[in-house]
Design a protein around this motif. Structure first.
Motif, PDB file in Angstrom:
ATOM      1  N   LYS A  44     -37.226 -18.025  18.793  1.00 43.38           N
ATOM      2  CA  LYS A  44     -36.675 -16.856  18.723  1.00 43.38           C
ATOM      3  C   LYS A  44     -36.831 -16.888  20.458  1.00 43.38           C
ATOM      4  CE  LYS A  44     -35.933 -15.146  14.763  1.00 43.38           C
ATOM      5  NZ  LYS A  44     -34.702 -15.809  14.250  1.00 43.38           N
ATOM      6  N   TYR A  45     -35.763 -16.926  21.221  1.00 48.38           N
ATOM      7  CA  TYR A  45     -35.693 -16.884  22.557  1.00 48.38           C
ATOM      8  C   TYR A  45     -34.977 -15.690  22.943  1.00 48.38           C
ATOM      9  CZ  TYR A  45     -34.884 -18.511  27.466  1.00 48.38           C
ATOM     10  OH  TYR A  45     -34.921 -18.549  28.955  1.00 48.38           O
ATOM     11  N   GLN A  85     -30.272 -20.118  29.552  1.00 48.88           N
ATOM     12  CA  GLN A  85     -30.217 -19.641  28.111  1.00 48.88           C
ATOM     13  C   GLN A  85     -29.192 -20.374  27.265  1.00 48.88           C
ATOM     14  OE1 GLN A  85     -29.712 -15.177  27.708  1.00 48.88           O
ATOM     15  NE2 GLN A  85     -30.030 -15.624  25.378  1.00 48.88           N
ATOM     16  N   GLN A  86     -28.037 -20.778  27.981  1.00 45.33           N
ATOM     17  CA  GLN A  86     -27.141 -21.393  27.314  1.00 45.33           C
ATOM     18  C   GLN A  86     -27.554 -23.009  26.773  1.00 45.33           C
ATOM     19  OE1 GLN A  86     -23.920 -21.600  30.343  1.00 45.33           O
ATOM     20  NE2 GLN A  86     -23.017 -19.568  29.613  1.00 45.33           N
ATOM     21  N   ASP A 111     -29.988 -21.831  23.884  1.00 43.62           N
ATOM     22  CA  ASP A 111     -28.995 -21.655  22.676  1.00 43.62           C
ATOM     23  C   ASP A 111     -28.515 -23.021  22.017  1.00 43.62           C
ATOM     24  OD1 ASP A 111     -29.683 -19.201  22.970  1.00 43.62           O
ATOM     25  OD2 ASP A 111     -27.802 -18.502  23.876  1.00 43.62           O
ATOM     26  N   TRP A 112     -28.122 -24.035  22.763  1.00 42.48           N
ATOM     27  CA  TRP A 112     -27.541 -25.012  22.367  1.00 42.48           C
ATOM     28  C   TRP A 112     -28.597 -25.978  21.614  1.00 42.48           C
ATOM     29  CZ3 TRP A 112     -28.938 -30.117  23.775  1.00 42.48           C
ATOM     30  CH2 TRP A 112     -27.965 -31.089  23.262  1.00 42.48           C
ATOM     31  N   SER A 145     -29.268 -24.546  18.295  1.00 42.18           N
ATOM     32  CA  SER A 145     -28.211 -25.028  17.349  1.00 42.18           C
ATOM     33  C   SER A 145     -28.417 -26.156  16.977  1.00 42.18           C
ATOM     34  CB  SER A 145     -26.809 -24.611  18.048  1.00 42.18           C
ATOM     35  OG  SER A 145     -25.974 -25.057  17.204  1.00 42.18           O
TER      36      SER A 145
END
Length: 132
Positions: A74-75, A107-108, A111-112, A115
Motif C-alpha cells: 500500500k503506497y 508513484q507511476q 504503481d507499475w 501491478s
C-alpha cells in the motif's frame, strides 16, 4: 548497492522520513541530517521478478532503507510531494520529494511495480506460470 541482476526502474532525490510511534511525529532516517535528500530507487530483480525500495545517503552511498515491495503493498500519496507506506515490520516510511513532478513520476513507477507483482501472483494462483 544493486546486485548484478537488479535494475533501477525509478530513481529520485527525496528526504527519507520515519514515523516515530511514541512521539507521533515524522523524523529523518537514522544517520541522515534533517532536510538532507537521499538517493531513492525502486529496484527490480530481473531473474526473480521481485522489487524493493532502497535509499542511500548521497555523500557516501550508505544504505539507509531497504523495503521489499509485495503484491499487497500500500503506497499512499498523502500530499502531492509526500508519499508514505508501511513495511512488513509495520514501520511507516515517508518520502518528501523536491517537486510534485518527481513525486508523480516515482508513484507511476511504484504503481507499475505493484501491478507486475499482482499479475505474477495471479498467474501463480491460477496454477500456471507464464513469463511476463
Amino acid at each position: 548497492m544493486m546486485g548484478n541482476y537488479e535494475t533501477a526502474v525509478a530513481q529520485v532525490a527525496a528526504e527519507v522520513m520515519l514515523f516515530h510511534d511514541a512521539q507521533k511525529t515524522w523524523i529523518s532516517a537514522p544517520g541522515v541530517p534533517t532536510n538532507q535528500p537521499s538517493c531513492v530507487q525502486i529496484l527490480q530483480h530481473n531473474q526473480q521478478q521481485t522489487f524493493r525500495i532502497i535509499a542511500t545517503r548521497q555523500e557516501d552511498g550508505s544504505l539507509i532503507m531497504n523495503c521489499r515491495i509485495h503484491p499487497r503493498f500500500k503506497y499512499h500519496a498523502a500530499r502531492p510531494n509526500f508519499h508514505q507506506w508501511r513495511d512488513d515490520l509495520k514501520q511507516v516510511y515517508g518520502l518528501c520529494f523536491a517537486s510534485d513532478q518527481d513525486a508523480q513520476a516515482f508513484q507511476q513507477r511504484m504503481d507499475w511495480s505493484i501491478s507486475v507483482l499482482q499479475q505474477l501472483q495471479q498467474q501463480m494462483t491460477n496454477g500456471e506460470y507464464h513469463c511476463p
